[in-house]
Every structure is written in C-alpha cells, then in structure tokens.
Design an enzyme around this catalytic site. Sequence first.
Site, mmCIF file in Angstrom:
data_model
loop_
_atom_site.group_PDB
_atom_site.id
_atom_site.type_symbol
_atom_site.label_atom_id
_atom_site.label_comp_id
_atom_site.label_asym_id
_atom_site.label_seq_id
_atom_site.Cartn_x
_atom_site.Cartn_y
_atom_site.Cartn_z
ATOM 1 N N ASP A 141 42.652 81.024 34.251
ATOM 2 C CA ASP A 141 41.780 80.153 35.048
ATOM 3 C C ASP A 141 41.491 80.768 36.185
ATOM 4 O O ASP A 141 41.956 81.573 37.095
ATOM 5 C CB ASP A 141 42.591 78.978 35.400
ATOM 6 C CG ASP A 141 41.881 77.769 36.012
ATOM 7 O OD1 ASP A 141 40.906 77.365 35.437
ATOM 8 O OD2 ASP A 141 42.051 77.590 37.267
ATOM 9 N N ASP A 183 47.076 60.332 21.047
ATOM 10 C CA ASP A 183 48.317 59.834 21.734
ATOM 11 C C ASP A 183 49.037 59.275 20.584
ATOM 12 O O ASP A 183 48.573 58.668 19.749
ATOM 13 C CB ASP A 183 47.888 58.656 22.619
ATOM 14 C CG ASP A 183 48.622 57.793 23.220
ATOM 15 O OD1 ASP A 183 49.753 58.317 23.379
ATOM 16 O OD2 ASP A 183 48.330 56.723 23.728
ATOM 17 N N ASP A 220 49.181 63.615 23.650
ATOM 18 C CA ASP A 220 50.395 64.213 23.835
ATOM 19 C C ASP A 220 50.890 65.533 22.740
ATOM 20 O O ASP A 220 49.884 65.598 21.800
ATOM 21 C CB ASP A 220 51.622 63.239 23.719
ATOM 22 C CG ASP A 220 51.563 62.277 22.741
ATOM 23 O OD1 ASP A 220 51.515 62.763 21.395
ATOM 24 O OD2 ASP A 220 51.664 61.180 22.879
ATOM 25 N N HIS A 278 35.773 72.174 28.827
ATOM 26 C CA HIS A 278 36.350 70.927 29.243
ATOM 27 C C HIS A 278 35.634 70.730 30.630
ATOM 28 O O HIS A 278 35.677 69.533 31.374
ATOM 29 C CB HIS A 278 37.622 70.980 29.261
ATOM 30 C CG HIS A 278 38.068 72.203 30.576
ATOM 31 N ND1 HIS A 278 38.285 73.352 29.903
ATOM 32 C CD2 HIS A 278 38.286 71.962 31.779
ATOM 33 C CE1 HIS A 278 38.507 74.091 31.153
ATOM 34 N NE2 HIS A 278 38.915 73.297 31.921
HETATM 35 C C1 GLC Z 1 38.600 76.058 36.246
HETATM 36 C C2 GLC Z 1 39.021 75.020 35.307
HETATM 37 C C3 GLC Z 1 38.663 73.591 35.597
HETATM 38 C C4 GLC Z 1 39.412 73.660 37.045
HETATM 39 C C5 GLC Z 1 39.307 74.788 37.827
HETATM 40 C C6 GLC Z 1 40.554 74.589 38.794
HETATM 41 O O1 GLC Z 1 37.084 76.097 36.494
HETATM 42 O O2 GLC Z 1 38.346 75.351 33.875
HETATM 43 O O3 GLC Z 1 38.899 72.534 34.777
HETATM 44 O O4 GLC Z 1 39.165 72.298 37.738
HETATM 45 O O5 GLC Z 1 39.296 75.794 37.264
HETATM 46 O O6 GLC Z 1 41.679 75.097 38.367
#
Ligand code: GLC
Length: 551
Positions: free
Chosen positions: A198, A19, A27, A328
């Site tokens: 994703d 940050d 950021d 993540h």
């Molecule tokens: C994927 C991402 C995750 C997100 C999900 C919905 O699994 O890695 O963090 O919550 O898609 O977009």
Amino acid sequence: MEWWKKTIVYELYPKSFQDTTGSGTGDIAGIRRRLDYLQSLGIGAVWLTPVCRSPMVDNGYDIADYREIDPSYGTMEEFEALLKEAKERGIGIVMDLVFNHTSDQNPWFVESRKSKDNPYSSWYIWRDAKEDGSAPTNWRGIFGGSAWTWCEERGQYYLHTFASAQPDLNWANPDVRKALYDAANFWIEKGAAGFRVDAITYIRKPDVFKDGIPDGEDGMVSVHDMTANTPGILEYLHEWKREVSEGKNIFTVAEANGVSADELKYWVGRDGAFDMLFEFSHVNLEFKGVETWCKPNPWTISDLKAALRASQEATRTNGWYPIFFENHDKPRSNSHYFEAGADMRKASKVIGTILYTLRGTPFVYQGQELGYANMALDSVDDYDDISTHGQYAFALEEGLSKEEAMACVHAYSRDNARTPMQWDDTENAGFTTGVPWLPVHSQYRTENAAYESADPDSILNWYRRLAQLRKQEPVLTEGDFEEVFADSDDLFAYRRVTESEEILVIVNFKNHAVSYDESVLDGMKILLSSEPGTAPGIMRALEAAIWKKEK
Ligand code: GLC
C-alpha cells in the site's frame, strides 16, 4: 514463466463480500463459503484488502496489529482454513501490506506518543510546532485537512499522509523497517502467495521539511507534492526485497502513484524492488498528479489509449504489467469511461475484454465481473468513506455549491466500489441477514451472481469465457502488444503476437457504430464477440470482438 504471470487475480473487499453472522459486514467465513464462486471465475489468486486488527477508520488501512486478524473478520484459525481451502482450489491468498502508516491505536504509536524518550519515540514522524504554535508545515493530507495533528501528551505534532488516525511510520529508523519486514515474513510463513504493498511512494520523507506553495483556498499544498517518491526511497525498497520477497515463490505488486517511465526499471523487474507496480495514469485521466475530485480535467479515449500504450511499452522488456480498471478506491469502470446513456452491460464487456487481453496479469475487482455501476446516495452523511468527507469539505471551501460538491462525490466517492456483493435476489442480495454497512444496489434482483450465472449473455459469463480464453490461448499471456488504429478516438485495437500466432482485439468505446479498414482481418477468424453476428469492417455500439490467425 512465473505462475503469477499466467494467472488472473481477484481483488476482494472482505467487508462487502459475504456476511455470515448478521453483523452487516463481511467475514472470512463468508469468503470460505464462496470459494466455489471464486473458482468458477478461473482466477489463481485473491488479493484481500487488509484483514489485520484495525479500528477501521479507513476500513483496515489503519492497522493496530500486523499479526492478528480483526475480530470482525474472524480468527486466525479461520484465516488458516481459508488459505488451505483456497490452495486446494488452486487459489493463492495475497495480503495487503500497509507499511507507510499504522493506526493511532497500534501499540507502537500508543507508546511513541507518550514522550520524546521512550523506546518507540522515533518510530513515527514527530516535529515541534512553529513559533506561533501552528503545524510544522502547510501540508494537506490526502484525505483533506492538515497532514499534522497536535499531540498534547508529547507536546509535538505528528505527520499523517492520510487521516489523523493513520500516523506515518519513520522508515529512517532501522528498527521500524525490521519490524515491518518481520510482519511480512510472518504472512509468508503462513502461506501467503504474495503482497500488494500500500501507498509505498510515501515511505521516504525529505531531509528538510518546508512549506510549499499553496494549491488551494485553504493555504495548503498536497502532502503528495512534497513527499512522494523522495530520492533515496529505492534503498529502502531494495532492502525490503532482500529481506522479504527475493527468491520466494510469491509476487509483489506495489501501489505507486507517480513513478515515471524512466525510473520504472528500478521499481519493477529483474533489477527492481517489485514484480509489478500499479500506476494510475489510465484511471486518473482527469487528474494530473493529485486527485482533487472537484477539479477534474477533460479527457478523451485517445488519452486513455495513450496511457495504456505507455504502460504496455514500459513493461515490454522489463517488468510486468498489472492490468486493472477498478479497485476499492476508484469509481466503477462502466460509469467512468463511456458516454452518457451507454448500455452498462455492453460497456462492462468492453472493459472486461481489454482487462483480459492486454499484456500483463489481470486484476479484476469484486463486483466488476457482475457489472456494478456507481451508486449515488442522497446525502454526504450516508457515505462511510473517509476521503469522501474530506473531498466534499474541500470542494465547498473551493467555492462549489452543495449540489456541485455532491456531484463530485457521486462521480468519485470510493464507496461507489464498496457496496455489498449481490449474490441472489433475496433481501439484501444474500449479503447479510442484518443491516448492510452500505446499501446494496437497487437493481440487485437482476445484477446478482445467481441470476447472471444462469444467463448465458451475462457480464459474469463473459468474464468466465474470457478467463477460459486466456487459458486456451497462450498468446494472450506471452504475445507482444502491437497497437492498431492508434489514431482512432472511438476504437481501441491491438494485436497480441508470437512467432506462430496472432490475436486481434477490437473494442468500440462509443454509443454508435464505427467502421474500420477490414484488411486488418486478413486470414483471421472470429474467436469471441460480445454481440452475435460480428461483421468485418464495422464495430457496432460498444461491441468487443476477438479475432485469431494461425500463422
Ligand atoms: C491506499 C489504499 C486506500 C487507503 C490508503 C491509505 O491508497 O488503497 O484504500 O485509504 O492507501 O492506506
């Protein structure tokens, strides 16, 4: 060989990186400030989790505008400066494309929800209620609760695989697909080096929507079991390849849960839609199919080895493997794969060694290189992660006590991996001058980048050394994978082999010493070991060793 097969990718979670404004969230200016650090890791690309404009219900995985940077992260000018400065250091920026769904605040959805006959009316998945007014099917969303939300304005339900603020796009509509391809091309024109795509396995919905057999006390069935990898999905994905990625000097890696090994050739490689595919068998060992935190199954190191072996085998002649143990959404690897009481520093080096020596492109996740472990918060209310709240509620519904449900949260909450980066031993670990959006680890005084940089034996310097080794030893990029001691439940060992060279990697997952047949070391010299004084024939507790033979 393509550049991205020879590089290391760093997954960066911008909200927790650095940050610069005191807001408590990271950021883009913060990423620019830390480019020297990123360069020191020997990486060639940074995958940024989503930075587009978003109400942040799911930390950016709910996009309100595909062509704007979220104001909390900065401006487009700052983003362009980041692209340029990173490129000067040999680092490409990889964008995260969230194409299964948008935010409910995306203007497309705001329009779509208004009526059944507006220009965007068929951009999302709308259905009438059942006769009794209930949801069209009994599908449970991935984050818990029904996958359908009623919209009073339109008098219909809309489908959301994830949270209700993340309505699913209707890929059957060619206008939707074109808008998404245009958005991807917008980022390529800006200079993006690639895409992580994703939740792609959900984009194709079945022709007929029907109830499934309930898999929980709530009478629902996971939407995953009803819609993932619906036949016909590959037509869309190959169209995406033609319209977006084909013939460009970028790479694509798709998040694709549940693609079987025999289908893989249509997904990756020469005839596939993507360059690489994240599949999760080795990080979801305790979950067969749907990830239900309160119902983990027992697993062993042999299961982990089998999963890794299968992906190495599946990408041996076709496609390329993105090696990863953390991201993540997952617990920290040093808290996941080891016995109780394991020394975290040693455990982190074991994982780092495998990450950087298997065949494929390593993806290291922010903080992994510093050895962060899971972090348990006292109350479920202290967690930000939307899925943590859904999984906790589901666990209670399934009859677990509050304590038991919290234990599941501690083991699997996605916030385990989202705590702020620890840069130094000042307040809030140098992440922010404000109040961090998630607490920093209590041991930040010794687990921080400055401290670890100065300590030759640190996890950080182990990762740096491994990165150098990958550059010095092309066999680690090009060589075949041949497993050794396949029957061991303690050691994971393999050779990386070309015609002229051979490297042998051995790691010990256990808290005790394990002996092995030292004839495998015939003609080999030690290249790197995590503990001084490696002796042939014995791996000490949580030791990692890399040997080499010139043929
Ligand atoms: C994927 C991402 C995750 C997100 C999900 C919905 O699994 O890695 O963090 O919550 O898609 O977009």
